[in-house]
Scaffold this active site. Structure first.
Site, PDB file in Angstrom:
ATOM      1  CB  CYS A 288       8.680  14.407  -7.151  1.00 52.06           C
ATOM      2  SG  CYS A 288       7.269  13.573  -6.395  1.00 52.06           S
TER       3      CYS A 288
ATOM      4  CD  GLU B 285      -0.641   4.813  10.151  1.00 48.86           C
ATOM      5  OE1 GLU B 285       0.125   4.099   9.480  1.00 48.86           O
ATOM      6  OE2 GLU B 285      -0.990   4.528  11.307  1.00 48.86           O
TER       7      GLU B 285
ATOM      8  CB  CYS C  63       7.624  10.394  -4.481  1.00 47.67           C
ATOM      9  SG  CYS C  63       7.672   9.837  -6.192  1.00 47.67           S
TER      10      CYS C  63
ATOM     11  CB  CYS D 286       4.060   9.950  -7.053  1.00 45.27           C
ATOM     12  SG  CYS D 286       4.504  11.693  -7.220  1.00 45.27           S
TER      13      CYS D 286
ATOM     14  CB  CYS E 127       8.673  10.099  -9.733  1.00 47.32           C
ATOM     15  SG  CYS E 127       7.333  11.292  -9.587  1.00 47.32           S
TER      16      CYS E 127
ATOM     17  CD1 TRP F 120       1.455  -6.122   9.947  1.00 48.34           C
ATOM     18  CD2 TRP F 120       2.821  -5.576   8.263  1.00 48.34           C
ATOM     19  NE1 TRP F 120       1.119  -4.867   9.522  1.00 48.34           N
ATOM     20  CE2 TRP F 120       1.933  -4.492   8.489  1.00 48.34           C
ATOM     21  CE3 TRP F 120       3.776  -5.450   7.245  1.00 48.34           C
ATOM     22  CZ2 TRP F 120       1.974  -3.311   7.734  1.00 48.34           C
ATOM     23  CZ3 TRP F 120       3.813  -4.271   6.503  1.00 48.34           C
ATOM     24  CH2 TRP F 120       2.920  -3.221   6.735  1.00 48.34           C
TER      25      TRP F 120
ATOM     26  NE  ARG G  66      -0.346  -0.066   4.971  1.00 48.83           N
ATOM     27  CZ  ARG G  66      -0.873  -0.052   6.189  1.00 48.83           C
ATOM     28  NH1 ARG G  66      -2.162   0.141   6.346  1.00 48.83           N
ATOM     29  NH2 ARG G  66      -0.122  -0.238   7.248  1.00 48.83           N
TER      30      ARG G  66
ATOM     31  CD  GLU H 192      -5.052   2.621  12.367  1.00 49.60           C
ATOM     32  OE1 GLU H 192      -4.005   1.992  12.629  1.00 49.60           O
ATOM     33  OE2 GLU H 192      -5.358   2.968  11.218  1.00 49.60           O
TER      34      GLU H 192
HETATM   35  C1  GAL Z   1      -1.501   1.301  11.268  1.00 53.78           C
HETATM   36  C2  GAL Z   1      -2.275   1.455   9.983  1.00 53.78           C
HETATM   37  C3  GAL Z   1      -3.340   0.397   9.891  1.00 53.78           C
HETATM   38  C4  GAL Z   1      -2.738  -0.949  10.140  1.00 53.78           C
HETATM   39  C5  GAL Z   1      -2.026  -0.945  11.467  1.00 53.78           C
HETATM   40  C6  GAL Z   1      -1.405  -2.288  11.786  1.00 53.78           C
HETATM   41  O1  GAL Z   1      -0.374   2.093  11.334  1.00 53.78           O
HETATM   42  O2  GAL Z   1      -2.905   2.709   9.908  1.00 53.78           O
HETATM   43  O3  GAL Z   1      -3.937   0.419   8.617  1.00 53.78           O
HETATM   44  O4  GAL Z   1      -1.860  -1.225   9.117  1.00 53.78           O
HETATM   45  O5  GAL Z   1      -1.045   0.021  11.453  1.00 53.78           O
HETATM   46  O6  GAL Z   1      -0.306  -2.573  10.995  1.00 53.78           O
HETATM   47 ZN    ZN Z   2       6.781  11.578  -7.362  1.00 55.42          ZN
END
Ligand code: GAL
Ligand code: ZN
Length: 666
Positions: free
Chosen positions: A152, A142, A147, A107, A149, A303, A103, A295
């Protein structure tokens, strides 16, 4: 008080939504954030929108009283967008183009991507703007990254034209005479990629500024597309503090209706609760009381590798910590742990199987408590008399030229923060553009970039009676162009400091005085006013010559033994302290203690290590939060007679359970 969860209905079969909503309702969840990565589902091909599923999900939730924050999905452009024009993918500083598959792969200056952005944001707004089920919007997710490129590059050259007006001016300001870099055409100006080995510091810093501006501008694009369609919803972006320093958040926050950020105290090792406190104080410093945690960690993170699971009580404890420091909304990430995708092991309130468990119960308990006391414990103001300055631009300048292998601007700020945090003296963390005239003391570590305007504001502050704490590597650079000043250090700040730097040494890696690499000379605060206290200098050492100031600390070993390591100066009605070296933690605590005594700073009573005491609100409204981050029970005296909210009893002593919280009023 908002208690919510981040929910991804698109990750689950539709016949599960009802059950989710039911469980949320049972837990007292009143809000969900939706859709911030759901672009491929909302727009499977260009211009053909499918919002019906989202509408149905909102209906299922709203029928149980659950309101919605909608996220724009631009952090996750789908494959069809990228396939059409792969130059949307950002280029890193090595000149490599990123691939598709994660994700944030875009740019912000790419014209075609900006079109895509406008289209999806506008379409969402047209469909849902003003919808009574909505309370807010989150733009993207976030923002971050730089970038490099060609788009930019062009945009950077335009940005420079705007800033300098002429190439003559630019050449002069950057000092391009060095290594024959004088530019005759704007198009010749490169980006600071690693393809050249060490760029001109003026160019480099300007690029970081440009990059930050690019995100602010990209956010504006979304705001412009969205605003005309809105009803009462308020717009935010979820900031990220840990390690996310590339965007000047004071600028990003300016156009937003409220601020929110993402808090994950437990990634590995021990929970980083002092950092979380500092981040809350920064959120409040940037946007005032009433920010949200968009969050909030609600399970083990990870992960591919899983962190420890929050101990019983910690999810609530971290949430109360946020409230104590000014939050009005806690949204737990995420509702249910996902069975698919990169974040399979980033756990939420429910585990993969979707049945309520221990963490669900804890969130439920928190929501119930908020139902009872949420309003009462979140008064509008957090009383604060001291501010810690965090300057994003200074951070970038140090990122480019750290000066010492040991210098980490973020960490230095946190070292100062530590002293005050440990003593429960509340701080606002603010940026230098903020009005600081209402504070009694300002701490401005490593204020590397100083312009005349900032100098004047600091002088006015001190002249009016304020206390200013500065440290090594301050006033070293002209801020406009990142040139070293043509003065004795601390440059523009010399009058204020009443002393100057005769010479300096890094303590990074090289032995100095003691013969051991990385270890600085001993320093000692003079017996008065700090009470004798000593330790080893860290990072850097300035040899100070006093103009008018008095010594505050001396070197006790090394080549400068007996000479001043820190100074104190009376200036107007105020006082300026200059620390010529990095201090060990005990000396930071000593310094904070001195300031507290001297200014008779209010704040909570001192507490044992790992226990935070924070007042939120003033006068009759004031609420004291006691937060025990220890695995053990702690008994402490309150030092005044207070009424505990839970029991309604008045007490002078309290026993906090492991990870326990207690709330009091006068
Ligand atoms: C945050 C992000 C979420 C999720 C979470 C856990 O920083 O905004 O979308 O990725 O971390 O990794
Ligand atoms: Zn760029």
């Amino acid at each position: 008080m908002i208690v919510g969860v981040d929910y991804y209905p698109e990750h689950w079969p539709e016949d599960r939504w009802e059950r989710d909503a039911e469980l949320m309702e049972e837990a007292g969840i009143g809000l969900v954030r939706l859709a911030e990565f759901a672009w491929s589902k909302m727009e499977p091909e260009e211009g053909s929108f499918n919002f019906d599923w989202l509408d149905r999900a909102m209906e299922v939730l709203y029928s149980r009283g659950i309101e919605v924050v909608l996220g724009t999905p631009t952090a996750a452009p789908p494959a069809w967008i990228i396939e059409e024009d792969r130059s949307i993918l950002p280029v890193d500083e090595n000149g490599d183009r990123e691939g598709f598959g994660a994700r944030r792969h875009y740019c912000p200056n790419h014209p075609r991507y900006r079109e895509h952005t406008r289209r999806i944001v506008k379409a969402m707004g047209e469909r849902f703007g003003g919808d009574p089920r909505l309370v807010g919007w989150q733009l993207d997710n976030e923002f971050s990254g730089r970038c490099y490129c060609d788009y930019c590059k062009e945009a950077f050259q335009d940005w420079l034209k705007e800033k300098y007006g002429s190439l003559e001016e630019l050449n002069e300001e950057w000092g391009t005479i060095f290594w024959s870099q004088e530019y005759g055409e704007w198009e010749e100006i490169p980006l600071p990629t690693t393809r050249a080995r060490a760029h001109n510091p003026g160019l480099h810093l300007d690029y970081y500024r440009f990059s930050s501006d690019s995100w602010v501008d990209y956010q504006d694009l979304q705001l412009e597309a969205l605003r005309p369609t809105l009803g009462d919803e308020r717009v935010t972006h979820n900031f990220m503090f840990a390690g996310f320093t590339g965007i000047d958040y004071s600028e990003l926050g300016e156009e937003l209706d409220f601020l929110s950020w993402d808090n994950y105290p437990l990634i590995s090792g021990e929970p980083r609760t002092e950092r979380a406190a500092a981040a809350h104080d920064l959120a409040r410093g940037l946007g005032g009381t009433g920010f949200w945690v968009m969050e909030e960690q609600s399970g083990p993170s990870g992960w591919n590798v899983v962190s420890a699971t929050p101990r019983p009580g910690q999810i609530k404890l971290w949430s109360y910590q946020a409230l104590a420091r000014g939050a009005d909304g806690i949204v737990f990430f995420r509702w249910r742990t996902c069975r698919v995708g990169t974040e399979q092991y980033w756990h939420g309130v429910l585990d993969h199987h979707g049945e309520p468990g221990r963490r669900y119960d804890e969130v439920k308990e928190f929501a119930r408590e908020m139902e009872e006391v949420g309003k009462e414990i979140t008064p509008d103001r957090v009383p604060v008399e001291v501010a810690l300055i965090k300057d994003y631009e200074t951070g970038w300048a140090f990122e480019i030229q750290p000066n010492s292998t040991e210098l980490d601007y973020e960490e230095e700020g946190l070292a100062h923060y530590h002293g005050f945090h440990r003593l429960n003296v509340p701080l606002d963390v603010i940026t230098p553009g903020e009005d600081f005239s209402d504070y009694g003391a300002l701490i401005a570590p490593n204020l590397y970039l100083v312009n005349e305007e900032l100098r004047k504001r600091l002088e006015r502050f001190v002249r009016g009676g304020g206390t200013l704490i500065l440290s090594y590597r301050s006033g070293v650079k002209e801020s406009r162009n990142n040139k070293v000043v043509n003065q004795l250090l601390p440059g523009e700040l010399r009058q204020l400091v009443g002393a100057h730097v005769e010479e300096y040494t890094t303590l990074g890696g090289s032995p100095w005085g003691e013969g051991k690499a990385g270890e600085g000379p001993a320093i000692e605060f003079l017996p008065h006013p700090l009470g004798s206290m000593s330790g080893r200098a860290r990072v850097w050492a300035d040899r100070l010559k006093l103009d008018r100031a008095r010594p505050l600390a001396l070197y006790r070993s090394g080549p400068w033994e007996g000479e001043p390591a820190a100074s104190i100066n009376e200036y107007g009605a105020g006082t300026v302290i200059y620390l010529g070296s990095g201090l060990p933690r005990n000396m930071h605590r000593g310094l904070a203690y001195w300031l507290k005594e001297r200014m008779e700073l209010s704040g909570a009573a001192e507490t044992p290590a790992g226990v935070e005491a924070v007042w939120r609100g003033e006068g009759d409204e004031a609420v004291l939060y006691l937060l025990n981050h220890n695995a053990e029970e702690v008994t402490l005296s309150l030092q005044e007679d207070l009424k505990e909210l839970k029991s309604g009893e008045r007490r002078e002593e309290i026993t906090l359970s492991p990870y326990g919280v207690a709330l009091f009023r006068r």
